[in-house]
Design an enzyme around this catalytic site. Structure first.
Site, PDB file in Angstrom:
ATOM      1  N   MET A   1      -4.297 -19.620  19.341  1.00  0.00           N
ATOM      2  CA  MET A   1      -5.371 -18.753  19.811  1.00  0.00           C
ATOM      3  C   MET A   1      -6.557 -18.834  18.861  1.00  0.00           C
ATOM      4  O   MET A   1      -6.409 -18.793  17.646  1.00  0.00           O
ATOM      5  CB  MET A   1      -4.874 -17.312  19.917  1.00  0.00           C
TER       6      MET A   1
ATOM      7  N   GLN B   1     -21.226 -19.555   6.381  1.00  0.00           N
ATOM      8  CA  GLN B   1     -20.028 -20.401   6.402  1.00  0.00           C
ATOM      9  C   GLN B   1     -20.075 -21.468   7.487  1.00  0.00           C
ATOM     10  O   GLN B   1     -19.102 -22.191   7.683  1.00  0.00           O
ATOM     11  CB  GLN B   1     -18.762 -19.551   6.541  1.00  0.00           C
TER      12      GLN B   1
ATOM     13  N   ASP C   1      -5.880 -20.164   9.969  1.00  0.00           N
ATOM     14  CA  ASP C   1      -6.842 -20.608   8.954  1.00  0.00           C
ATOM     15  C   ASP C   1      -6.126 -20.677   7.610  1.00  0.00           C
ATOM     16  O   ASP C   1      -6.411 -19.907   6.683  1.00  0.00           O
ATOM     17  CB  ASP C   1      -8.029 -19.653   8.904  1.00  0.00           C
TER      18      ASP C   1
ATOM     19  N   GLY D   1      -4.348 -12.782  18.606  1.00  0.00           N
ATOM     20  CA  GLY D   1      -4.117 -13.004  17.179  1.00  0.00           C
ATOM     21  C   GLY D   1      -4.802 -11.957  16.325  1.00  0.00           C
ATOM     22  O   GLY D   1      -4.210 -11.423  15.375  1.00  0.00           O
ATOM     23  N   HIS D   2      -6.059 -11.648  16.647  1.00  0.00           N
ATOM     24  CA  HIS D   2      -6.775 -10.593  15.930  1.00  0.00           C
ATOM     25  C   HIS D   2      -6.098  -9.242  16.140  1.00  0.00           C
ATOM     26  O   HIS D   2      -5.915  -8.458  15.191  1.00  0.00           O
ATOM     27  CB  HIS D   2      -8.221 -10.478  16.429  1.00  0.00           C
TER      28      HIS D   2
END
Length: 284
Positions: A184, A61, A150, A36-37
């Site tokens: 992922m 965070q 996200d 994904g990255h």
């Protein structure tokens, strides 16, 4: 690929690129990179002249000390993956470099952060907005790349860009999944083999909810209850929340809104690992 470890070095390099007319892409990450990255990095390399990837496990965070402590950290492995993906510069700062003194600024994103992740992780999006703002100022990107897994974070960052007039474009890419549907995530590395075998149920439940929405015969409350029931059949999954929300405002749905996309979002714990996922159902 350059490796930069100080804010001054990153700022100086990106200012030079700006003066030379290069278009800069930024991919902010917390490392433990997966496909994904790397998809985001490859897209940035295609669309920009230079690509900055940041790897920083941002303590502000996290509202769970164990989650921060156990978050996977693999900088050497990540660096090897970034070279063929097209990364020009890897920004790898320490906590002291990013936060030489405690921050006192507080962000408030109103209703966007009072639901889902914001409701269950107090202070999370203040930490996200703080570190993302720092990265935007230091790297001055023309484009910043984020993943839709996200979803709430993407919405918050979009609001941040608008409200603070950052001169950049946010690019959001669809969630990348394993062959069995699991989204992922760097946290997947922490799953035991037994938990990993169960994890695809999360996506399967969201798909079931999506089918019910498309049938058009059920209310939002009925879809939510039926989807929760699917997850309830797997005792290893401890559901934290499952929400049906307007995909733009993220506010919970009490009735269907014609012409509006719907987001099914969840967070759950599996063998001590917190996982999130979502599906956006496009309006017909």
């Amino acid at each position: 690929m350059q490796i930069l470890q100080t804010a001054a070095a990153l700022h100086a390099q990106t200012e030079t690129w700006r003066r030379e007319g290069y278009r800069i892409g930024l991919v902010p990450t917390m490392g433990a990179l997966h496909e994904g990255h790397l998809q985001l990095v490859r897209a940035a390399a295609q669309e920009c002249d230079v690509v900055v990837v940041s790897i920083f496990v941002n303590p502000t965070q996290f509202n769970n000390a164990d989650d921060f402590r156990l978050y996977p950290r693999l900088p050497e492995v990540d660096a090897e993956l970034l070279v063929p993906a097209g990364c020009t510069a890897l920004f790898l700062p320490s906590v002291e470099e990013m936060y030489p003194r405690p921050t006192v600024l507080q962000f408030d994103f109103g209703s966007l952060e009072r639901v889902m992740e914001g409701a269950h992780r107090p202070g999370h999006f203040n930490g996200v907005a703080t570190v993302v703002s720092k990265l935007f100022h230091l790297s001055r990107p023309h484009r910043a790349y984020f993943g839709q897994k996200d979803l709430q974070q993407v919405t918050i960052v979009r609001q941040l860009i608008h409200d603070l007039s950052f001169d950049l474009e946010l690019v959001a890419f669809p969630t990348i999944r394993e062959a069995d549907g699991l989204a992922m995530s760097s946290r997947n590395r922490r799953l035991t083999p037994e938990a990993r075998a169960v994890a695809p149920v999360l996506h399967q439940a969201l798909q079931y909810g999506e089918q019910l929405i498309r049938q058009g015969r059920h209310s939002p409350q009925e879809v939510q209850a039926a989807t929760v029931a699917v997850l309830g059949q797997e005792p290893a999954i401890a559901l934290e929340y499952l929400e049906l929300a307007d995909a733009e405002t993220l506010q919970p749905l009490t009735q269907w809104q014609p012409g509006r996309d719907v987001a099914l979002c969840l967070a759950a714990h599996l063998a001590g690992v917190r996982l999130i996922d979502n599906i956006v159902v496009k309006s017909s």
